[in-house]
Every structure is written in structure tokens, then in C-alpha cells.
Design a protein around this motif. Structure first.
Motif, PDB file in Angstrom:
ATOM      1  N   GLN A   1       0.823  -1.207   0.000  1.00  0.00           N
ATOM      2  CA  GLN A   1       0.000   0.000   0.000  1.00  0.00           C
ATOM      3  C   GLN A   1       0.859   1.260   0.000  1.00  0.00           C
ATOM      4  O   GLN A   1       0.481   2.270  -0.600  1.00  0.00           O
ATOM      5  CB  GLN A   1      -0.954  -0.007   1.200  1.00  0.00           C
ATOM      6  N   SER A   2       2.012   1.161   0.646  1.00  0.00           N
ATOM      7  CA  SER A   2       2.926   2.294   0.620  1.00  0.00           C
ATOM      8  C   SER A   2       3.382   2.557  -0.815  1.00  0.00           C
ATOM      9  O   SER A   2       3.448   3.710  -1.252  1.00  0.00           O
ATOM     10  CB  SER A   2       4.126   2.009   1.529  1.00  0.00           C
ATOM     11  N   VAL A   3       3.651   1.460  -1.530  1.00  0.00           N
ATOM     12  CA  VAL A   3       4.049   1.598  -2.929  1.00  0.00           C
ATOM     13  C   VAL A   3       2.918   2.242  -3.723  1.00  0.00           C
ATOM     14  O   VAL A   3       3.131   3.087  -4.575  1.00  0.00           O
ATOM     15  CB  VAL A   3       4.423   0.216  -3.515  1.00  0.00           C
ATOM     16  N   ARG A   4       1.687   1.865  -3.404  1.00  0.00           N
ATOM     17  CA  ARG A   4       0.553   2.417  -4.136  1.00  0.00           C
ATOM     18  C   ARG A   4       0.372   3.902  -3.825  1.00  0.00           C
ATOM     19  O   ARG A   4       0.220   4.718  -4.741  1.00  0.00           O
ATOM     20  CB  ARG A   4      -0.719   1.650  -3.748  1.00  0.00           C
ATOM     21  N   VAL A   5       0.411   4.209  -2.518  1.00  0.00           N
ATOM     22  CA  VAL A   5       0.204   5.599  -2.121  1.00  0.00           C
ATOM     23  C   VAL A   5       1.300   6.484  -2.697  1.00  0.00           C
ATOM     24  O   VAL A   5       1.047   7.591  -3.149  1.00  0.00           O
ATOM     25  CB  VAL A   5       0.151   5.715  -0.581  1.00  0.00           C
ATOM     26  N   HIS A   6       2.525   5.939  -2.705  1.00  0.00           N
ATOM     27  CA  HIS A   6       3.664   6.739  -3.168  1.00  0.00           C
ATOM     28  C   HIS A   6       4.121   6.289  -4.530  1.00  0.00           C
ATOM     29  O   HIS A   6       5.312   6.228  -4.812  1.00  0.00           O
ATOM     30  CB  HIS A   6       4.815   6.643  -2.159  1.00  0.00           C
ATOM     31  N   ARG A   7       3.160   5.936  -5.413  1.00  0.00           N
ATOM     32  CA  ARG A   7       3.578   5.371  -6.695  1.00  0.00           C
ATOM     33  C   ARG A   7       4.306   6.376  -7.578  1.00  0.00           C
ATOM     34  O   ARG A   7       5.030   5.993  -8.470  1.00  0.00           O
ATOM     35  CB  ARG A   7       2.378   4.767  -7.427  1.00  0.00           C
ATOM     36  N   TYR A   8       4.103   7.681  -7.297  1.00  0.00           N
ATOM     37  CA  TYR A   8       4.792   8.676  -8.120  1.00  0.00           C
ATOM     38  C   TYR A   8       6.106   9.099  -7.503  1.00  0.00           C
ATOM     39  O   TYR A   8       6.813   9.905  -8.059  1.00  0.00           O
ATOM     40  CB  TYR A   8       3.902   9.889  -8.351  1.00  0.00           C
ATOM     41  N   SER A   9       6.427   8.610  -6.337  1.00  0.00           N
ATOM     42  CA  SER A   9       7.670   9.020  -5.674  1.00  0.00           C
ATOM     43  C   SER A   9       8.864   8.627  -6.519  1.00  0.00           C
ATOM     44  O   SER A   9       8.910   7.524  -7.068  1.00  0.00           O
ATOM     45  CB  SER A   9       7.794   8.356  -4.299  1.00  0.00           C
TER      46      SER A   9
END
Lengths: 658, 384
Positions: free
Chosen positions: B366-374
Motif C-alpha cells: 500500500q505504501s508503494v501504491r500511495v507513493h507510486r509517483y515518488s
């Protein structure tokens, strides 16, 4: 385009490769899940029925219910063996519960000492998992309820109500009926009735001896079953009464024995060792077959301790041996009727006289008569009445053994009768042929063998049953009557003992011998006159005494049996029948190492038992309109004490020394 | 609106915005699965929240909150912690080797005063993070075939050998397969994959004969022939198949599964909970639950493909691969297709450690999803 170009330059080879490979991962996951679904469909849709069956066989169990064991009753329907409720404590061993701590806990409620716990633990080791082991039988109601209240805390313990065999008359029938006991590994077979699963039930008992063993299958009945729902540990969860199969109790076995006669017979045996057999002279039915000392079969049902068993097995008077069937003894003078019949058959004139001087010189030694002073001139009738040894020595020598053997066999010696239970020992009936084939050491029949044969010593032995059969056949006078012990099984009558061929003796000869027996008991000079008075009016008894030596008297100065140890004392015997005019009952009494004389030790006992048998017979009772008072009973001597020498009593030594 | 908010650097760092970016459909699927697990535990405990159903739900609640919290951490934080977490995991495995608790013949537990736990669980997430971190720094060509690949090989081998030595063959295989999944996802050459598959197939019999412990060998033999030993080790497989098969299409009904209610089914609330489900709810219930698992897996894979950073992609996909392996291995075991190896069904089975591991993994996804544009800066071969 506000988006930084870096996002697009990042869309490089790596991302493309990842996307392709992640599709692969998705495909892999999808394929895997589909495979699982396919497997599920296979199990749950195609094979569902098969697994439903397996599941049901897991879930439901049939618990076998042992059927009530059949009753054993006497000829009047009196119960000799029955069942009573038994509160039983069962423990199962499974993966989760060890028996050792369970037993420790149970010891708070029921008496379980360390030794018993150790013995039970050994039994647990032998028992497979989930098969209950009986820890305690015959709990009291208090113990039963105490355990039941705590049952939820002890899931591997059950207290249930079963049945236990009980013999209300204790030792009186122990040898005939035998007993039941737990099933041993040796009892189990691959096929046949002993392969049935019910044998593993902790409440099941198997017949061990006598009637219980011989009629075990009839007494067992048909096993029932209870349908129960069980959990994985085999514990019962619910009962399903609709699926139960009722147990059918075993068949009733009716014996020809009579409980009153049997019990009285064991009572009169007192501390003595021996046997009493009573037989109906017309039908062959055995009314009494007692071996003494006896044992309490109820103890065997529970299981004897080693100490108890040793006490029984090591006792010199051998309570475990059935002396009526398995003990064989020299018949002594009770054999003289046989010798007489053989002599009559061989053409010897009964009026021919033999002079008895108290002894007879033959073959380089003196053959003594029991009466050292001698009987004087004797014909056959007097010789039977007086039990004169010298007469029978000479008669036996004259005719030889084979005549005697034929007569003996016709009277029932040397054979086992089919009475339904095993354990008879046939004994020995000597003949030239027999000695040639059976006595390797000395195969020739010597004249001296005939001499002792004539008075029932030497190569002749018999058991109590054979002596009773002999007497019954003599009394009946017509048929080779066979004994019958089992009257009916499950209501089906067993073949009677009187459908048999006739005796190979002439009526005249039989009457002659019977007259001798009547004289023994009714002539004031007969050897057992005083001990044979029934006191039943004109109902009289005829008999014959016997004393059988168990040691050689050669070179023994003191032949008085009273001074030697028990095992060397003479056997005392008495055979009799009554009434003398219309014989109804025949009896044989053997007192092993009684040490007194046939008249003193055996005859009073025979008279007492015979009185009970006669008084139970309605026809005899009708005959005795005014019974005479009982004769003086002080002639039933305490063991080991000398009999009083009253006028009409025979001399103290009533033996028949050789 | 949300999309544009995320693309504005100032906006997307706001917690509220991050919160909206969590895949709530995915979360509902997780809750449903945990709920089904609790439902079955309620049934096998004889309609009681104790001792399993209640604690299971409670733990799931805690772990769910933890997942949301972890999702708030920027993927760059995960990136930075990747090697440290892997290093700590490896150190703990060595510590277990030296001072671990031995239970039932295996040294798997580390006693840390107030609780004991299995460091091998840390490694399940650690290996994914470390490998993703490593592949983030190398080119596609290098990932396909180069000497650099010796490094991920060693990164996988070290924990696998340590765990196998405990011995815990099931977990060792799981770690190895997770690592292999990441390596394959990163673009390993098909030649190497083919060679590895062939040599693995050849190595299995050798492993069985020479390397395995007696109990492991017995398990394998029992799996191949469960009917030979119906009351011993084959008992589990057989009883599980009976539970499944007797369920039929509609199942025996809730609370009416005789196999599980009467304890014929072993481990009915843990490893074999799927069999309990199959018995009481039949093919229908099983198919629905498998569909839920499929949904979870595909939503997670979609999340992985959304990520702009290679680290994020690989980490999310690696976690998904681990989860997939759990589901497939447990399913195969319960259905009699694989030996009994002690791998639970994630989210359904009772057990705190696995629940925690799985939810931490989903937190990463979910962290990857939330920060997918990072953006994650890359340093080729850099270790920090």
C-alpha cells in the motif's frame, strides 16, 4: 506537458521486462488458483459420495453390546449361574491422555493400590489405543456416582453398568459348571466364533471350565450394537437409539443336577478330599456330582490374585482337580461285584466254598485278608457281604483277567461318558492284551496280577462317575445305562441315558450280586450295616464298602492308616443304591486318603446324601407313611479320630489289604 | 482531482491525501478473508469466540491498523531501510543459531524477554526489500545476465541455508521461492531460469535421500502414499481429503462439519482451516474464498505495475509472490496435492506471526501504491 520527462525516460527496458514478468506472475497465480479449484471440484463434486461415506464411518460407530449370558439351572429350574449388574470403571488410552496420571487420580475414589496400578499399566501397554481397559469391577453405587460426577474432568474415563457372572451356590457346582474369565490372547482365533469383535469388549467373559466352557457358544447369545456418534478419539458424543441392534441373551442350560443334593453332598464332605456322584438308576440322570474340597467360582470371575491362585493350586487336597471325573482311584472292594459277575459268567459255581484263614499263601508270599482272624468258609454271597479278600483272590486267579475286564467294561469301567463336559479320565481296566500293549516294562500278565485285580487293586482304576455308573447299571439290572448331565439347552431336550443296549449279564447273576450288596447293608453282620440304615421305613439301601491302599504294606508292621501322613492313608469308598426293591438312585462316594474304612468314612456320607435324594422324590415320600426316627448320627466320625467300636460295627480296620 | 493532487509534490505529502490513495477495495477483500477465518474458528470452537475466533479478529484489527500506518511511510523510507532490515534479519538468524530456543527438535525461536518470535519471519519481508533495493540499482542487461547476479544469489542463499539448518525446510523453501520470484520478475535470462528449473528437478531426489531429516523424508513418503499409514502421518492428509470431499457442493452447513467438529481433522483452526471451510460451506464457499484470494493477488499486482520506481514495483510484486505461494502451497497441502509442510493459509489460519508478516507486507504494497509517483534516486550498485 507539466510532467517531468523523467517518468518517461524511466520507462525503460527494466519496466518493460517487469511488466512482462508480472503478467507471468499473475498468470502463474491464476493458473495455480484454477488448479486448486479444479482439485476442489474433483473432490467435492465428483468424489463427494465416496468421501461422504468415509466421513460417516468416521462419525458413526457401532458400539458392541455383550448379550446377557445364558442361565444355568438345575433340574428343578433353580438358578446355578446367573448375571448381576456390575458397575465398571473403564479407562481408554489415547494420544492425549496417559493412563498413569489418570489412575493416580482415580485412586482417590476407588481402592487402587500401587501394585494394582502397576499391573494395570502393563495391561495398558498391551492394549491398543482407544480400546477401553477395565480398571475396576463391581464398584459400589457410591464409587460409581462419585466417578460419574467427575466424568467431565476425566474425558478418558467412563463408568458404566455391565453384567457380571455370579454363581449363587459358591463352590457346590464349581467343578461341573466351571467359571468364566476374561478373554486371553490365546482364546482369539482368525476365524470362527472366537474371531468376533465382541471378545475384545472389556465386559465380555469366556467360559473357562466345565459347562461354561463346553456350552460357551450356546450361553453367549447374540451380540447387540449401539449406534453412536464418536469424536476422533473414539469418545462417544451422542447416541442414536434408532440405529441400535438389540442383544439376544444366551440360551439356558438345564442340568440334571439337583441343587439340594449337590449342596448336601458338599457339606457332608466336610474337610475331606474326594467325590460324591449320585445317578438316577432308571434314566441315567446325574443328580449330584461333587468334588471336594471345592473353590468359589465367583473369585475366578473377578480374576484371582497370584497369591489366591497359588493357595488353591498348592493345597495338598487339590481343590482345582475334579475328583469325580479327573481323579482315578483303585476301586478296592467296590470292585468285588464286578469280579463276582465275571466269575458267574465264567461258570464258577457261587455255592463253591473257599476257606479264609485270614491269609492265603500264593506265589511265594502271603496274601492277607483284611480280617486277620479270617472269615472261615465262604460262598460268593458271604464273600460279598463280608468283603472276604481270600475268596476273591482265588476266584480271580481261577478265571484270569480277561473275564474280569469284560465284565468291568460292561459296567462302565475304563471309558469316558459323553456327558457334555470334558475332563474325564478313563482310568485303567487291566487285561492280558492291555498289559501286553501298554506296560512296556513288564508286558506279561502274572498270576499275581490277577490276584490283586480280584479285589480291585493293581491294574484297575476308576473315577467317581464310573463307580456311580457301575452301581446304577447293577441296580438297574437291564441296561448299560449312560450318565446324563445336560438335561436341555435352550429348551431342546438332550438325548436321555437309557436308550442303550442291555447288560451282557444274565438276570440271575445280577440278582445274585445285588443280593450280596443288600446283605452288606442290611444283614447285621454286613460290613456296612449300621452306616447304611436310612431310617426311611421300608425304603432300604444296598451298598458295598471299599478301601484302597495307596502304599505297599509289604514289610510294614503297623498298617493302621491313622498314624501315617495324609497322603499315605488309604482311600475309602462306598457305592450304594436305594431302594433295594425298586432301585431309584445310585451313589458313589470316594474319600481320598480317608484313612478309616469304606464303612466308616464313606458309608455314612452316602447314606446322608441318599436320604436327601430319596426324600426329594415324591414317589418315595408317598411310600414312607411313617418315617422312622433318624439313627444315631454319632457314627459320622470327626476326621482323624478313631471310630467307636460298638457291637454291630465292623472292626476298625475295614480295609482290604493285599 | 486526486490524481492531480498526487502530482503536486506539496499536496501528495498530506496525510489526508495519502489516506485516500489506499486501495480500499483491496482492504475490504482482506477484511472479508479474515472474517471468513474468524467465522470458521467460531464454528470449530463450538460456537464460541474463545479461544480462536475473537483473538483472530482482534489481531487482524491491530495488524490492519499497522498496515495503514506503514502505508503512510514514503517508499523512499522503505528503500533506505531495505538493507538494514535484511541485515538485522540475517543477524537474528545467526543469533538463533547460537542462542535460540529449541522446541520439538527445531531451533527456530528467539527469546527476547517478553516474547519469543521466529526471525525467519522477518526475513520473508527482508529478502523482498533487499532484492528490490539491489535490482533498483542495476540495468536491465545486468539483471538479465551478469556477474552482478552473484550478489542476489548470495543474498538468497544466506538466509535460506540458515533457516534450513534450524531445521525449517518449509520456511527455507518459501524464502528461496520468494527470492527467486523477485529475481525472475527483475528480468533474469530465460536460459538461467530453464537451467535452474532442470537442476532443481534433478536435485530433489538427492535432497530427499541425503540432506533431509528423517521426519522430513517421512512426510514426503507419506504424501506420496497417504493410505499406507492412515492413522500415522498419512492421517492428516486423509482426514483433510475426507473433510473436503464430504462437503460436496453446498457443504454440510455452518457448525455441522463432523470432521472438524469431532476432531477428526487435525489442526482444524490453523493449517487445515480451509478444509473446515470446505466441509461446512462446500465447493460454493471454497470457490468464493479462492476468488477473494485471486482478487487480492491481482489488485496487489496491479499496484505493483502502477509504481514508477523499480524498487516499488519489485517490492510490491515480491510481497504478492510470497502471499501467492502461501495460498497455493496451503491449498495444495489441504487438498492432498503437496506434503504437509506447515504453511498456513494467510488471513484464514489462526496464528499471530504469519498474520503480522503478511500485513506488514501489505503495508509495504500500500505504501508503494500511495507513493507510486515518488522518485527513488538510483545509485548503480550503491548499497545505501
Amino acid at each position: 506537458m507539466s510532467e517531468p520527462s523523467i517518468f518517461f525516460t524511466e520507462v525503460n527496458e527494466r519496466q518493460g521486462a517487469f511488466h512482462r514478468r508480472s503478467f507471468l506472475l499473475g498468470g502463474f497465480a491464476g493458473a495455480g488458483l484454477l488448479a486448486l479449484g479444479g482439485r476442489l471440484a474433483h473432490l467435492q463434486l465428483l468424489e463427494a459420495q465416496r468421501y461422504e461415506k468415509l466421513s460417516a464411518s468416521n462419525q458413526f460407530n457401532f458400539r458392541l453390546v455383550p448379550p446377557p449370558r445364558g442361565l444355568i439351572v438345575d433340574r428343578n429350574g433353580q438358578v446355578l449361574a446367573t448375571n448381576r449388574p456390575n458397575f465398571r470403571l473403564l479407562v481408554v488410552k489415547d494420544g492425549e491422555h496417559e493412563p498413569a496420571p489418570t489412575l493416580k487420580t482415580l485412586a482417590h475414589f476407588v481402592p487402587l493400590d500401587e501394585a494394582r496400578q502397576a499391573r494395570l499399566l502393563k495391561e495398558f501397554e498391551r492394549t491398543p489405543n482407544r480400546v477401553p481397559v477395565s480398571v475396576m469391577e463391581d464398584m459400589t453405587w457410591e464409587q460409581f456416582s462419585a466417578i460419574n460426577i467427575r466424568a467431565p474432568e476425566m474425558p478418558n474415563v467412563t463408568a458404566d453398568m455391565g453384567e457380571v457372572r455370579v454363581y449363587p451356590h459358591g463352590g457346590a457346582f464349581a467343578h461341573v459348571i466351571g467359571y468364566v474369565a476374561k478373554v486371553n490372547r490365546e482364546d482369539l482365533t482368525e476365524t470362527g466364533p472366537n474371531s468376533e469383535a465382541i471378545l475384545l469388549h472389556p465386559g465380555f467373559r469366556i467360559g473357562r471350565q466345565g459347562v461354561e466352557k463346553a456350552f460357551d457358544l450356546d450361553l453367549r447369545g447374540r451380540t447387540g450394537a449401539r449406534k453412536v456418534e464418536v469424536d476422533a478419539r473414539g469418545r462417544e458424543v451422542r447416541n442414536d437409539p434408532g440405529g441400535d441392534i438389540q442383544a439376544v441373551s444366551g440360551k439356558t442350560v438345564e442340568l440334571t443336577l439337583d441343587v439340594d443334593i449337590q449342596k448336601r453332598a458338599l457339606e457332608v464332605m466336610d474337610d475331606e478330599s474326594g467325590a460324591i456322584v449320585v445317578m438316577d438308576c432308571r434314566s441315567g440322570d446325574l443328580l449330584c456330582m461333587v468334588s471336594a474340597p471345592s473353590f468359589d467360582a465367583n473369585r475366578f470371575v473377578r480374576g484371582l490374585s497370584v497369591a489366591e491362585y497359588r493357595a488353591l493350586a498348592d493345597y495338598e487336597r487339590r481343590p482345582l482337580l475334579d475328583k469325580a471325573m479327573s481323579g482315578t482311584y483303585p476301586p478296592g472292594s467296590t470292585f468285588k461285584m464286578t469280579t463276582a459277575l465275571a466269575a458267574l459268567g465264567a461258570g464258577i459255581d457261587p455255592e463253591e466254598r473257599v476257606f479264609c484263614s485270614g491269609g492265603w499263601r500264593f506265589g511265594g508270599r502271603t496274601w492277607r485278608c483284611w480280617r486277620h482272624s479270617g472269615h472261615g468258609s465262604q460262598n460268593m454271597h458271604e464273600a460279598i457281604k463280608n468283603s472276604c479278600d481270600v475268596y476273591f483272590y482265588q476266584v480271580a486267579l481261577r478265571m484270569g483277567p480277561d473275564h474280569i475286564a469284560r465284565a468291568a467294561k460292561a459296567l462302565g469301567f475304563g471309558q469316558a461318558f459323553d456327558i457334555g463336559i470334558p475332563g474325564q479320565r478313563t482310568g485303567v481296566v487291566g487285561s492280558t492284551e492291555w498289559k501286553r500293549t501298554r506296560v512296556k516294562r513288564d508286558p506279561t500278565w502274572h498270576p499275581g496280577d490277577s490276584v490283586s485285580y480280584g479285589i480291585g487293586q493293581g491294574y484297575i482304576t476308576a473315577n467317581g462317575l464310573q463307580l456311580a455308573v457301575m452301581t446304577a447299571r447293577l441296580a438297574n439290572g437291564r441296561k448299560q445305562l449312560n450318565p446324563r448331565l445336560i438335561k436341555s439347552v435352550g429348551g431342546v431336550e438332550m438325548p436321555p441315558g437309557d436308550e442303550v443296549p442291555s447288560l451282557p449279564f444274565s438276570q440271575e447273576h445280577l440278582d445274585y450280586v445285588r443280593a450280596g450288596m443288600i446283605a452288606v447293608a442290611n444283614d447285621a453282620r454286613g460290613t456296612a450295616f449300621r452306616q447304611s440304615q436310612l431310617g426311611l421305613g421300608d425304603v432300604l439301601m444296598a451298598g458295598k464298602t471299599g478301601t484302597a491302599q495307596v502304599r505297599s504294606y509289604d514289610g510294614v508292621a503297623d498298617r493302621d492308616s491313622r498314624s501315617v501322613r495324609w497322603g499315605l492313608k488309604d482311600h475309602n469308598l462306598y457305592v450304594a443304591f436305594a431302594p433295594i426293591d425298586q432301585p431309584r438312585y445310585a451313589i458313589s462316594v470316594i474319600i481320598q486318603h480317608g484313612g478309616l474304612g469304606g464303612a466308616t468314612a464313606a458309608a455314612p456320607r452316602a447314606r446322608e446324601v441318599m436320604r436327601v435324594a430319596l426324600l426329594k422324590d415324591p414317589e418315595i415320600r408317598a411310600r414312607i407313611t411313617q418315617p422312622l426316627p433318624m439313627p444315631d448320627v454319632s457314627d459320622l466320625p470327626p476326621t482323624g479320630m478313631a471310630p467307636d467300636g460298638s457291637v454291630i460295627a465292623p472292626p476298625p480296620e475295614t480295609g482290604d489289604p493285599v | 482531482m486526486t490524481m492531480s493532487a498526487l502530482r503536486r509534490p506539496g499536496e501528495r505529502d498530506r496525510l489526508v491525501v495519502k489516506f485516500t490513495q489506499i486501495d480500499w477495495t483491496f482492504c475490504i477483500a482482506l477484511c472479508l478473508l479474515a472474517g471468513v477465518g474468524s467465522l470458521m474458528m467460531f464454528s470449530v470452537a463450538g460456537s464460541s469466540w474463545e479461544p480462536w475466533a475473537g483473538p483472530h479478529l482482534f489481531r487482524f484489527g491491530i495488524c490492519f491498523a499497522l498496515m495503514i500506518a506503514l502505508a503512510m511511510f514514503d517508499v523512499r523510507v522503505w528503500f533506505a531501510l531495505a538493507y538494514p532490515i535484511y541485515g538485522i534479519g540475517l543477524a537474528l538468524l545467526v543469533a538463533v543459531e547460537l542462542v535460540g530456543d529449541t522446541r520439538m527438535g527445531a531451533t527456530r525461536w528467539l527469546d527476547i524477554g517478553f516474547m519469543s518470535f521466529q526471525p525467519s519471519e522477518v526475513m520473508k519481508v527482508g529478502i523482498v526489500l533487499a532484492l528490490a533495493r539491489f535490482y533498483h540499482g542495476i540495468s536491465a542487461d545486468d539483471a538479465r545476465l551478469s556477474w552482478w547476479l552473484l550478489i542476489p544469489a548470495a543474498m538468497i542463499a544466506a538466509p535460506v541455508l540458515l533457516v534450513a539448518h534450524q531445521p525449517d525446510l518449509g520456511t527455507a523453501m518459501l524464502i528461496a521461492m520468494t527470492g527467486a520470484a523477485v529475481v525472475v520478475l527483475a528480468g533474469l535470462s530465460w536460459k538461467i531460469i530453464g537451467a535452474a528449473v532442470i537442476s532443481f528437478a534433478a536435485a530433489v531426489p538427492i535432497m530427499v535421500i541425503f540432506v533431509m531429516h528423517e521426519y522430513q523424508r517421512k512426510r514426503v513418503m507419506t504424501f506420496l502414499n497417504p493410505e499406507n499409514d492412515p492413522s500415522g502421518s498419512g492421517y492428516h492428509i486423509l482426514q483433510s481429503k475426507i473433510a473436503l470431499g464430504s462437503g460436496g457442493f453446498f457443504g454440510k452447513g455452518y457448525g455441522l462439519g463432523s470432521q472438524s467438529q469431532l476432531n477428526f481433522l487435525p489442526e482444524k483452526h490453523t493449517d487445515f482451516i480451509f478444509a473446515t471451510l470446505a466441509e461446512e460451506f462446500g465447493f460454493l464457499g471454497c470457490a468464493l474464498v479462492l476468488a477473494l484470494f485471486a482478487a487480492v493477488i491481482f489488485m496487489a499486482l496491479r499496484t505493483a505495475s502502477l509504481a514508477h520506481s523499480h524498487f516499488g514495483r519489485l517490492a510490491a510484486a515480491g510481497v504478492t509472490a510470497t502471499f501467492t505461494l502461501y495460498v497455493l502451497i496451503n491449498g495444495a497441502m489441504v487438498m492432498g496435492l503437496a506434503p504437509v509442510v506447515g504453511v498456513p493459509m494467510p488471513l484464514l489460519s489462526y496464528g499471530g506471526t504469519v498474520m503480522l508478516t503478511v500485513m506488514i507486507g501489505w503495508g509495504l504494497v500500500q505504501s508503494v501504491r500511495v507513493h507510486r509517483y515518488s522518485e527513488v534516486t538510483s545509485g548503480k550498485g550503491a548499497f545505501v
